[in-house]
Motif scaffolding. Structure first.
Motif, PDB file in Angstrom:
ATOM      1  N   PRO A 111      68.507  48.190  55.497  1.00 14.66           N
ATOM      2  CA  PRO A 111      69.127  47.707  54.257  1.00 14.66           C
ATOM      3  C   PRO A 111      70.196  48.670  53.759  1.00 14.66           C
ATOM      4  O   PRO A 111      70.228  49.831  54.150  1.00 14.66           O
ATOM      5  N   GLU A 112      71.055  48.173  52.891  1.00 13.64           N
ATOM      6  CA  GLU A 112      72.166  48.962  52.357  1.00 13.64           C
ATOM      7  C   GLU A 112      71.949  49.290  50.883  1.00 13.64           C
ATOM      8  O   GLU A 112      71.280  48.547  50.163  1.00 13.64           O
ATOM      9  N   PRO A 113      72.536  50.414  50.417  1.00 16.49           N
ATOM     10  CA  PRO A 113      72.369  50.809  49.009  1.00 16.49           C
ATOM     11  C   PRO A 113      73.040  49.826  48.051  1.00 16.49           C
ATOM     12  O   PRO A 113      74.144  49.345  48.306  1.00 16.49           O
ATOM     13  N   VAL A 114      72.337  49.539  46.942  1.00 15.21           N
ATOM     14  CA  VAL A 114      72.859  48.689  45.872  1.00 15.21           C
ATOM     15  C   VAL A 114      72.462  49.305  44.540  1.00 15.21           C
ATOM     16  O   VAL A 114      71.396  49.891  44.417  1.00 15.21           O
TER      17      VAL A 114
ATOM     18  N   GLN B 238      70.458  52.124  38.403  1.00 12.64           N
ATOM     19  CA  GLN B 238      69.609  52.750  39.414  1.00 12.64           C
ATOM     20  C   GLN B 238      69.960  52.192  40.794  1.00 12.64           C
ATOM     21  O   GLN B 238      70.331  51.029  40.924  1.00 12.64           O
ATOM     22  N   TRP B 239      69.804  53.041  41.814  1.00  9.11           N
ATOM     23  CA  TRP B 239      70.095  52.633  43.185  1.00  9.11           C
ATOM     24  C   TRP B 239      68.818  52.251  43.918  1.00  9.11           C
ATOM     25  O   TRP B 239      67.775  52.885  43.762  1.00  9.11           O
ATOM     26  N   GLY B 240      68.917  51.193  44.719  1.00 10.07           N
ATOM     27  CA  GLY B 240      67.842  50.749  45.597  1.00 10.07           C
ATOM     28  C   GLY B 240      68.486  50.244  46.874  1.00 10.07           C
ATOM     29  O   GLY B 240      69.620  50.616  47.198  1.00 10.07           O
ATOM     30  N   TYR B 241      67.812  49.356  47.589  1.00  9.83           N
ATOM     31  CA  TYR B 241      68.339  48.854  48.859  1.00  9.83           C
ATOM     32  C   TYR B 241      68.124  47.349  48.954  1.00  9.83           C
ATOM     33  O   TYR B 241      67.095  46.828  48.522  1.00  9.83           O
ATOM     34  N   ALA B 242      69.121  46.658  49.530  1.00  9.69           N
ATOM     35  CA  ALA B 242      69.049  45.213  49.709  1.00  9.69           C
ATOM     36  C   ALA B 242      69.300  44.863  51.169  1.00  9.69           C
ATOM     37  O   ALA B 242      69.999  45.585  51.885  1.00  9.69           O
ATOM     38  N   ASN B 243      68.745  43.724  51.594  1.00  9.29           N
ATOM     39  CA  ASN B 243      68.959  43.257  52.966  1.00  9.29           C
ATOM     40  C   ASN B 243      70.180  42.339  53.036  1.00  9.29           C
ATOM     41  O   ASN B 243      70.878  42.134  52.037  1.00  9.29           O
TER      42      ASN B 243
ATOM     43  N   VAL C 119      64.934  45.023  48.781  1.00 12.34           N
ATOM     44  CA  VAL C 119      63.772  45.361  49.595  1.00 12.34           C
ATOM     45  C   VAL C 119      63.187  46.733  49.238  1.00 12.34           C
ATOM     46  O   VAL C 119      62.028  47.001  49.543  1.00 12.34           O
ATOM     47  N   ILE C 120      63.962  47.596  48.608  1.00  8.00           N
ATOM     48  CA  ILE C 120      63.467  48.852  48.047  1.00  8.00           C
ATOM     49  C   ILE C 120      63.944  48.872  46.604  1.00  8.00           C
ATOM     50  O   ILE C 120      65.147  48.866  46.330  1.00  8.00           O
ATOM     51  N   VAL C 121      62.990  48.838  45.690  1.00 12.93           N
ATOM     52  CA  VAL C 121      63.271  48.704  44.263  1.00 12.93           C
ATOM     53  C   VAL C 121      64.214  49.814  43.784  1.00 12.93           C
ATOM     54  O   VAL C 121      64.017  50.980  44.124  1.00 12.93           O
ATOM     55  N   PRO C 122      65.229  49.463  42.996  1.00  9.75           N
ATOM     56  CA  PRO C 122      66.140  50.479  42.463  1.00  9.75           C
ATOM     57  C   PRO C 122      65.400  51.462  41.555  1.00  9.75           C
ATOM     58  O   PRO C 122      64.876  51.083  40.518  1.00  9.75           O
ATOM     59  N   ARG C 123      65.352  52.729  42.004  1.00 11.40           N
ATOM     60  CA  ARG C 123      64.694  53.779  41.236  1.00 11.40           C
ATOM     61  C   ARG C 123      65.319  55.143  41.476  1.00 11.40           C
ATOM     62  O   ARG C 123      64.777  56.157  41.056  1.00 11.40           O
ATOM     63  N   PHE C 124      66.463  55.163  42.132  1.00  9.02           N
ATOM     64  CA  PHE C 124      67.105  56.418  42.503  1.00  9.02           C
ATOM     65  C   PHE C 124      68.390  56.617  41.709  1.00  9.02           C
ATOM     66  O   PHE C 124      69.078  55.667  41.368  1.00  9.02           O
ATOM     67  N   ALA C 125      68.729  57.895  41.458  1.00 11.43           N
ATOM     68  CA  ALA C 125      69.991  58.221  40.782  1.00 11.43           C
ATOM     69  C   ALA C 125      71.167  58.041  41.742  1.00 11.43           C
ATOM     70  O   ALA C 125      72.262  57.679  41.330  1.00 11.43           O
TER      71      ALA C 125
ATOM     72  N   ASP D 192      61.837  56.461  54.044  1.00 12.31           N
ATOM     73  CA  ASP D 192      61.881  55.634  55.248  1.00 12.31           C
ATOM     74  C   ASP D 192      62.297  54.214  54.859  1.00 12.31           C
ATOM     75  O   ASP D 192      62.601  53.941  53.688  1.00 12.31           O
ATOM     76  N   LEU D 193      62.275  53.310  55.820  1.00 14.90           N
ATOM     77  CA  LEU D 193      62.725  51.934  55.591  1.00 14.90           C
ATOM     78  C   LEU D 193      61.832  51.155  54.625  1.00 14.90           C
ATOM     79  O   LEU D 193      62.225  50.096  54.136  1.00 14.90           O
ATOM     80  N   GLU D 194      60.645  51.661  54.348  1.00 15.56           N
ATOM     81  CA  GLU D 194      59.744  51.022  53.391  1.00 15.56           C
ATOM     82  C   GLU D 194      59.901  51.613  51.988  1.00 15.56           C
ATOM     83  O   GLU D 194      59.259  51.160  51.054  1.00 15.56           O
ATOM     84  N   GLY D 195      60.712  52.660  51.855  1.00  9.80           N
ATOM     85  CA  GLY D 195      60.904  53.317  50.571  1.00  9.80           C
ATOM     86  C   GLY D 195      59.899  54.417  50.305  1.00  9.80           C
ATOM     87  O   GLY D 195      59.831  54.940  49.194  1.00  9.80           O
ATOM     88  N   ARG D 196      59.105  54.802  51.311  1.00  9.11           N
ATOM     89  CA  ARG D 196      58.123  55.876  51.163  1.00  9.11           C
ATOM     90  C   ARG D 196      58.801  57.224  51.380  1.00  9.11           C
ATOM     91  O   ARG D 196      59.686  57.351  52.223  1.00  9.11           O
ATOM     92  N   TRP D 197      58.354  58.230  50.632  1.00 15.80           N
ATOM     93  CA  TRP D 197      58.914  59.568  50.765  1.00 15.80           C
ATOM     94  C   TRP D 197      58.524  60.168  52.107  1.00 15.80           C
ATOM     95  O   TRP D 197      57.354  60.210  52.448  1.00 15.80           O
ATOM     96  N   VAL D 198      59.496  60.632  52.866  1.00 15.20           N
ATOM     97  CA  VAL D 198      59.273  61.385  54.097  1.00 15.20           C
ATOM     98  C   VAL D 198      59.422  62.872  53.778  1.00 15.20           C
ATOM     99  O   VAL D 198      58.669  63.705  54.254  1.00 15.20           O
ATOM    100  N   ILE D 199      60.413  63.178  52.971  1.00 15.03           N
ATOM    101  CA  ILE D 199      60.595  64.526  52.426  1.00 15.03           C
ATOM    102  C   ILE D 199      60.589  64.362  50.910  1.00 15.03           C
ATOM    103  O   ILE D 199      61.445  63.670  50.355  1.00 15.03           O
ATOM    104  N   GLU D 200      59.596  64.946  50.274  1.00 17.04           N
ATOM    105  CA  GLU D 200      59.462  64.847  48.816  1.00 17.04           C
ATOM    106  C   GLU D 200      60.714  65.403  48.138  1.00 17.04           C
ATOM    107  O   GLU D 200      61.299  66.378  48.616  1.00 17.04           O
TER     108      GLU D 200
END
Length: 183
Positions: free
Chosen positions: A98-101, A106-111, A117-123, A152-160
């Motif tokens: 997915p790409e950033p939107v 807030q930024w998240g990701y859309a298909n 597909v990843i809820v917008p919660r990022f700066a 990762d592609l599911e929005g889970r933290w790989v590096i906190e």
């Protein structure tokens, strides 16, 4: 005193009755797309769009909203986002996920369909790399600055998220993250 008021009233009336010269605001050039032969693929109807890109997808915007458009299949996410990540020569949009939107600040990701597909919660949010990881930033809990992490592609933290500076020049290898030197 009456003479001064009368003079001011006449001056206002005269100035209101004079014709006004109104210049039209200059029109911004609109963006469209042509193929290598010069044939129009997409008419110039976009206020903003990818000017350098690779692949079929481009980022487009109009009226303060943005979306993604596939120039080959005509698939379109719709103009449903406040801002979208841009295409570039070094990668194709949607090639690694997915790409950033940006939605409501807030930024998240859309298909490719326009579904979030990843809820917008990022700066801030960067595109996914071929390793399936993306660099994102969140507000530092102290209220000063941003913390960087990788998802990762599911929005889970790989590096906190921490006060990292993630290097993206090496294909987003999580081992390239380094702790910021203290000031």
């Amino acid at each position: 005193m009456k003479a001064v008021r009368l003079f001011l009233s006449l001056a206002i009336l005269v100035s209101l009755s004079l014709p006004f010269i109104v210049e039209a605001a200059p029109r911004r050039p609109m963006i469209g797309y042509v193929d290598r032969t010069g044939e129009v693929i997409e008419a110039a109807e976009w206020e903003g769009g990818s000017t350098i890109f690779r692949g079929d997808w481009v980022a487009v915007s109009r009226g303060g909203k943005a979306g993604y458009l596939n120039l080959r299949t005509r698939a379109f996410t719709g103009l449903i986002f406040d801002e979208v990540g841009s295409a570039g020569l070094d990668r194709e949009l949607f090639s690694f996920g997915p790409e950033p939107v940006r939605v409501d600040g807030q930024w998240g990701y859309a298909n490719q369909v326009g579904e979030t597909v990843i809820v917008p919660r990022f700066a801030r949010a960067e595109p996914f790399g071929q390793d399936g990881l993306a660099t994102v930033k969140i507000a530092d809990p102290s209220g000063f600055g941003l913390q960087t992490g990788m998802i990762d592609l599911e929005g889970r933290w790989v590096i906190e998220p921490r006060a990292y500076q993630c290097q993206t020049a090496f294909k987003r290898d999580p081992r390239s993250a380094s702790k910021r030197d203290p000031l």
